[in-house]
Write an enzyme that holds these catalytic residues in place. Structure first.
Site, PDB file in Angstrom:
ATOM      1  N   VAL A   1      -3.564  -4.218  -0.726  1.00 30.40           N
ATOM      2  CA  VAL A   1      -2.512  -4.300  -1.741  1.00 30.40           C
ATOM      3  C   VAL A   1      -2.470  -5.773  -2.112  1.00 30.40           C
ATOM      4  CG1 VAL A   1      -0.038  -4.061  -2.189  1.00 30.40           C
ATOM      5  CG2 VAL A   1      -1.224  -2.357  -0.764  1.00 30.40           C
TER       6      VAL A   1
ATOM      7  N   TYR B   1      -2.111  -0.464  11.767  1.00 28.96           N
ATOM      8  CA  TYR B   1      -2.395   0.976  11.624  1.00 28.96           C
ATOM      9  C   TYR B   1      -1.788   1.895  12.669  1.00 28.96           C
ATOM     10  CZ  TYR B   1      -5.462  -0.417   7.868  1.00 28.96           C
ATOM     11  OH  TYR B   1      -5.926  -0.917   6.687  1.00 28.96           O
TER      12      TYR B   1
ATOM     13  N   PHE C   1     -19.267   0.090   9.336  1.00 32.08           N
ATOM     14  CA  PHE C   1     -19.777   0.755   8.118  1.00 32.08           C
ATOM     15  C   PHE C   1     -19.263   0.038   6.882  1.00 32.08           C
ATOM     16  CE2 PHE C   1     -16.304   3.127  10.147  1.00 32.08           C
ATOM     17  CZ  PHE C   1     -15.286   2.963   9.235  1.00 32.08           C
TER      18      PHE C   1
ATOM     19  N   VAL D   1      -9.134  -1.183   2.207  1.00 35.05           N
ATOM     20  CA  VAL D   1      -7.682  -0.974   2.085  1.00 35.05           C
ATOM     21  C   VAL D   1      -7.050  -2.303   1.695  1.00 35.05           C
ATOM     22  CG1 VAL D   1      -5.544  -0.403   3.316  1.00 35.05           C
ATOM     23  CG2 VAL D   1      -7.679   0.802   3.885  1.00 35.05           C
TER      24      VAL D   1
ATOM     25  N   THR E   1       1.874   2.270   2.701  1.00 38.18           N
ATOM     26  CA  THR E   1       2.390   3.464   3.391  1.00 38.18           C
ATOM     27  C   THR E   1       2.147   4.696   2.519  1.00 38.18           C
ATOM     28  OG1 THR E   1       4.057   2.078   4.411  1.00 38.18           O
ATOM     29  CG2 THR E   1       4.460   4.447   4.474  1.00 38.18           C
TER      30      THR E   1
ATOM     31  N   GLU F   1      -5.991  -6.727  10.907  1.00 34.24           N
ATOM     32  CA  GLU F   1      -4.968  -7.157  11.873  1.00 34.24           C
ATOM     33  C   GLU F   1      -4.578  -5.933  12.687  1.00 34.24           C
ATOM     34  OE1 GLU F   1      -2.163 -10.420  10.351  1.00 34.24           O
ATOM     35  OE2 GLU F   1      -2.600  -9.193   8.596  1.00 34.24           O
TER      36      GLU F   1
ATOM     37  N   ARG G   1       4.549  -5.424   0.842  1.00 30.39           N
ATOM     38  CA  ARG G   1       5.807  -5.167   1.560  1.00 30.39           C
ATOM     39  C   ARG G   1       6.853  -4.456   0.714  1.00 30.39           C
ATOM     40  NH1 ARG G   1       2.095  -6.713   3.846  1.00 30.39           N
ATOM     41  NH2 ARG G   1       1.997  -8.239   5.546  1.00 30.39           N
ATOM     42  N   ARG G   2       6.355  -3.493  -0.055  1.00 28.33           N
ATOM     43  CA  ARG G   2       7.301  -2.598  -0.728  1.00 28.33           C
ATOM     44  C   ARG G   2       6.839  -1.148  -0.581  1.00 28.33           C
ATOM     45  NH1 ARG G   2       6.292  -4.771  -6.921  1.00 28.33           N
ATOM     46  NH2 ARG G   2       6.216  -6.802  -5.924  1.00 28.33           N
ATOM     47  N   GLY G   3       6.068  -0.905   0.478  1.00 28.48           N
ATOM     48  CA  GLY G   3       5.731   0.477   0.839  1.00 28.48           C
ATOM     49  C   GLY G   3       4.498   1.056   0.163  1.00 28.48           C
TER      50      GLY G   3
HETATM   51  C1  LIG Z   1      -2.185  -4.888   4.912  1.00 28.33           C
HETATM   52  C2  LIG Z   1      -1.679  -4.501   3.532  1.00 28.33           C
HETATM   53  C3  LIG Z   1      -2.599  -3.424   2.938  1.00 28.33           C
HETATM   54  C4  LIG Z   1      -0.250  -3.951   3.660  1.00 28.33           C
HETATM   55  O1  LIG Z   1       0.185  -3.443   2.437  1.00 28.33           O
HETATM   56  P1  LIG Z   1       1.746  -3.284   2.089  1.00 28.33           P
HETATM   57  O2  LIG Z   1       1.834  -2.480   0.846  1.00 28.33           O
HETATM   58  O3  LIG Z   1       2.403  -4.601   2.128  1.00 28.33           O
HETATM   59  O4  LIG Z   1       2.268  -2.417   3.313  1.00 28.33           O
HETATM   60  P2  LIG Z   1       3.650  -1.628   3.376  1.00 28.33           P
HETATM   61  O5  LIG Z   1       4.654  -2.294   2.473  1.00 28.33           O
HETATM   62  O6  LIG Z   1       3.416  -0.180   3.140  1.00 28.33           O
HETATM   63  O7  LIG Z   1       4.036  -1.882   4.883  1.00 28.33           O
HETATM   64  C5  LIG Z   1       4.286  -0.850   5.789  1.00 28.33           C
HETATM   65  C6  LIG Z   1       4.700  -1.456   7.106  1.00 28.33           C
HETATM   66  O8  LIG Z   1       3.604  -2.143   7.692  1.00 28.33           O
HETATM   67  C7  LIG Z   1       3.966  -3.490   7.990  1.00 28.33           C
HETATM   68  N1  LIG Z   1       2.795  -4.319   7.726  1.00 28.33           N
HETATM   69  C8  LIG Z   1       2.071  -4.355   6.621  1.00 28.33           C
HETATM   70  N2  LIG Z   1       1.066  -5.228   6.754  1.00 28.33           N
HETATM   71  C9  LIG Z   1       1.183  -5.753   7.981  1.00 28.33           C
HETATM   72  C10 LIG Z   1       0.442  -6.719   8.685  1.00 28.33           C
HETATM   73  N3  LIG Z   1      -0.625  -7.332   8.137  1.00 28.33           N
HETATM   74  N4  LIG Z   1       0.812  -7.008   9.941  1.00 28.33           N
HETATM   75  C11 LIG Z   1       1.894  -6.409  10.481  1.00 28.33           C
HETATM   76  N5  LIG Z   1       2.636  -5.474   9.845  1.00 28.33           N
HETATM   77  C12 LIG Z   1       2.273  -5.161   8.611  1.00 28.33           C
HETATM   78  C13 LIG Z   1       5.091  -3.801   7.025  1.00 28.33           C
HETATM   79  O9  LIG Z   1       5.888  -4.853   7.484  1.00 28.33           O
HETATM   80  C14 LIG Z   1       5.820  -2.482   6.980  1.00 28.33           C
HETATM   81  O10 LIG Z   1       6.639  -2.367   8.124  1.00 28.33           O
HETATM   82  P3  LIG Z   1       8.083  -1.647   8.078  1.00 28.33           P
HETATM   83  O11 LIG Z   1       7.795  -0.248   7.602  1.00 28.33           O
HETATM   84  O12 LIG Z   1       8.546  -1.726   9.480  1.00 28.33           O
HETATM   85  O13 LIG Z   1       8.866  -2.428   7.097  1.00 28.33           O
HETATM   86  C15 LIG Z   1      -1.636  -5.734   2.581  1.00 28.33           C
HETATM   87  O14 LIG Z   1      -0.761  -6.690   3.141  1.00 28.33           O
HETATM   88  C16 LIG Z   1      -2.995  -6.359   2.344  1.00 28.33           C
HETATM   89  O15 LIG Z   1      -3.725  -5.924   1.480  1.00 28.33           O
HETATM   90  N6  LIG Z   1      -3.369  -7.408   3.121  1.00 28.33           N
HETATM   91  C17 LIG Z   1      -4.599  -8.138   2.927  1.00 28.33           C
HETATM   92  C18 LIG Z   1      -5.847  -7.270   3.111  1.00 28.33           C
HETATM   93  C19 LIG Z   1      -5.844  -6.507   4.407  1.00 28.33           C
HETATM   94  O16 LIG Z   1      -5.585  -7.043   5.468  1.00 28.33           O
HETATM   95  N7  LIG Z   1      -6.115  -5.197   4.302  1.00 28.33           N
HETATM   96  C20 LIG Z   1      -6.217  -4.312   5.452  1.00 28.33           C
HETATM   97  C21 LIG Z   1      -7.674  -4.062   5.673  1.00 28.33           C
HETATM   98  S1  LIG Z   1      -7.962  -3.251   7.190  1.00 28.33           S
END
Ligand SMILES: CC(C)(COP(=O)(O)OP(=O)(O)OC[C@H]1O[C@@H](n2cnc3c(N)ncnc32)[C@H](O)[C@@H]1OP(=O)(O)O)[C@@H](O)C(=O)NCCC(=O)NCCS
Length: 396
Positions: free
Chosen positions: A80, A119, A396, A78, A91, A115, A86-88
């Site tokens: 982005v 989730y 996994f 997973v 989600t 982190e 942080r633009r959804g």
């Molecule tokens: C984690 C990740 C996928 C989030 O993607 P994103 O498109 O920025 O997420 P969204 O914009 O849909 O965020 C949805 C909500 O989750 C929160 N959120 C997203 N990532 C977060 C994080 N790492 N810690 C805390 N909150 C987080 C956002 O603030 C947002 O909150 P809100 O709805 O209250 O504003 C992205 O930051 C990423 O790829 N990070 C590096 C790789 C990683 O950690 N991947 C997850 C693997 S398990």
């Protein structure tokens, strides 16, 4: 909003590169080698103006649940990329992925989170907890325990895929939240044993053998002054005691560190001075109950009882209702109910109770469960009790 669709075969490497970059890693794999382990129909590519900017995948897996086995969508990869966070987008991707899992009648999803704050909002709850340990060699004396009768022998990494999968299976029997290590991961570890373990010093495998049978093994590396135990799997108390003794007594080291130990491991109870074992717990597997009725029917229940559960699930409206669960050691029937609930629980809380990571009483104290009549929490705790705590030694 960017388009969400499956990754095409010719995009696979680009998609993997975005994945690595988003996690802050350099991509240093052979895409041809990785490719067979991804089902492209279960991938998601996030495409913005023709460029891949994110994605996700889920493996179709089996996971142990109390008294049974469940089909699980093992969510992975997973990401982005930082230009688009942080633009959804995640989600949207979670919505798309969970809808797909639901349409395919897979009752559960599970993942390891980079982190732990990410989730919960999508209805995932902590399904297993594990501990990291560190102990000084000088404080590793055991309580009065007879010596284990077996012997220890090194295993050639080239042979682990032959010798150890059965030990892993026996060593995790009866444990909820376990995925058996895929054959290609045994194979990868046998060829490239420092893969993803960090640090140099080599990986060693040693087995405990009794009556000609391997009853346990340890996979460790050395980073002086520490011995680092990546995995120790024992099928008997003798194997466990002997393998830890072996690690503690390795020359040239002052300390043993261990990662991902189960919270109910016997070792702390074996030590004469248990306070010297420094333990720190953290979330292991995160579980999402995608289909409440189907998931609850897959496990067995220690006491024979019937409960009406009101589920709170803002993300999956089909779960956001009352279910009657009639469960016992023989199995369970769970169906939607129009009755009045015995208790109300969030779907994330249910995931933790489902595998035995937390009791209903603890979850109620944390505000994730409301009891509607006295005595229900205790009944639910008896029903969902587990003999061994959930543990997920293999990602996994
Ligand atoms: C984690 C990740 C996928 C989030 O993607 P994103 O498109 O920025 O997420 P969204 O914009 O849909 O965020 C949805 C909500 O989750 C929160 N959120 C997203 N990532 C977060 C994080 N790492 N810690 C805390 N909150 C987080 C956002 O603030 C947002 O909150 P809100 O709805 O209250 O504003 C992205 O930051 C990423 O790829 N990070 C590096 C790789 C990683 O950690 N991947 C997850 C693997 S398990």
């Amino acid at each position: 909003m960017p388009e969400l669709r499956n990754v095409t075969p010719d995009e696979f490497e680009r998609w993997m590169r975005v994945e690595s970059r988003a996690h802050g890693n350099r991509f240093n794999h052979d895409p041809e080698e990785l490719r067979p382990h991804f089902d492209l129909t279960r991938t998601i590519a996030v495409v913005d103006e023709g460029q891949i900017v994110g994605g996700a995948h889920s493996h179709l897996l089996e996971m142990s649940v109390p008294g049974g086995v469940a089909t699980v969508a093992g969510v992975s990869n997973v990401e982005v990329q930082p230009t688009h966070t942080r633009r959804g987008i995640m989600t949207n991707m979670m919505r798309h992925q969970i809808d797909g899992i639901h349409e395919r009648d897979e009752p559960l999803a599970a993942l390891f989170a980079t982190e732990s704050a990410i989730y919960g909002r999508f209805g995932y709850g902590v399904g297993s907890v594990h501990e990291s340990w560190t102990i000084d060699k000088r404080h590793t004396t055991y309580n009065r325990r007879p010596d284990s009768p077996g012997t220890i022998a090194f295993v050639d990494p080239a042979d682990i895929g032959k010798e150890l999968p059965d030990v892993f299976r026996r060593g995790t029997e009866g444990r909820p939240a376990v995925f058996q290590r895929a054959p290609h991961h045994w194979e990868r570890d046998s060829r490239d044993p420092i893969h993803s373990q960090g640090g140099q010093g080599g990986i060693f495998y040693a087995a405990y053998i009794e009556n000609g049978r391997i009853d346990g093994y340890v996979n460790y590396r050395t980073q002086r002054p520490a011995v680092i135990v990546n995995e120790l799997m024992a099928t008997t108390p003798d194997a466990s005691a002997a393998l830890w003794r072996f690690c503690f007594d390795l020359d040239l080291h002052e300390r043993t560190d261990a990662i991902k130990r189960p919270v109910d491991d016997p070792l702390p109870w074996l030590l004469a001075d248990p306070r010297r074992l420094q333990r720190s717990a953290r979330d292991g597997l995160w579980v999402r109950i995608v289909d409440v009725a189907a998931a609850l029917q897959l496990r067995q229940y220690l006491s024979n009882d019937r409960l009406t559960l009101q589920i709170k699930d803002d993300f999956c409206s089909w779960n956001n209702r009352c279910f009657e669960l009639d469960g016992s050691l023989e199995g369970a029937i769970c169906r939607p109910s129009a009755g009045s609930p015995d208790l109300t629980i969030t779907v994330g809380g249910l995931a933790s109770a489902y595998l035995g990571a937390a009791s209903f009483t603890t979850l109620a104290q944390a505000g994730l469960v409301d009891e509607h009549s006295p005595g229900v929490l205790a009944r639910a705790d008896r029903m969902f009790a587990v003999q061994l705590k959930p543990w997920t030694p293999y990602n996994f």
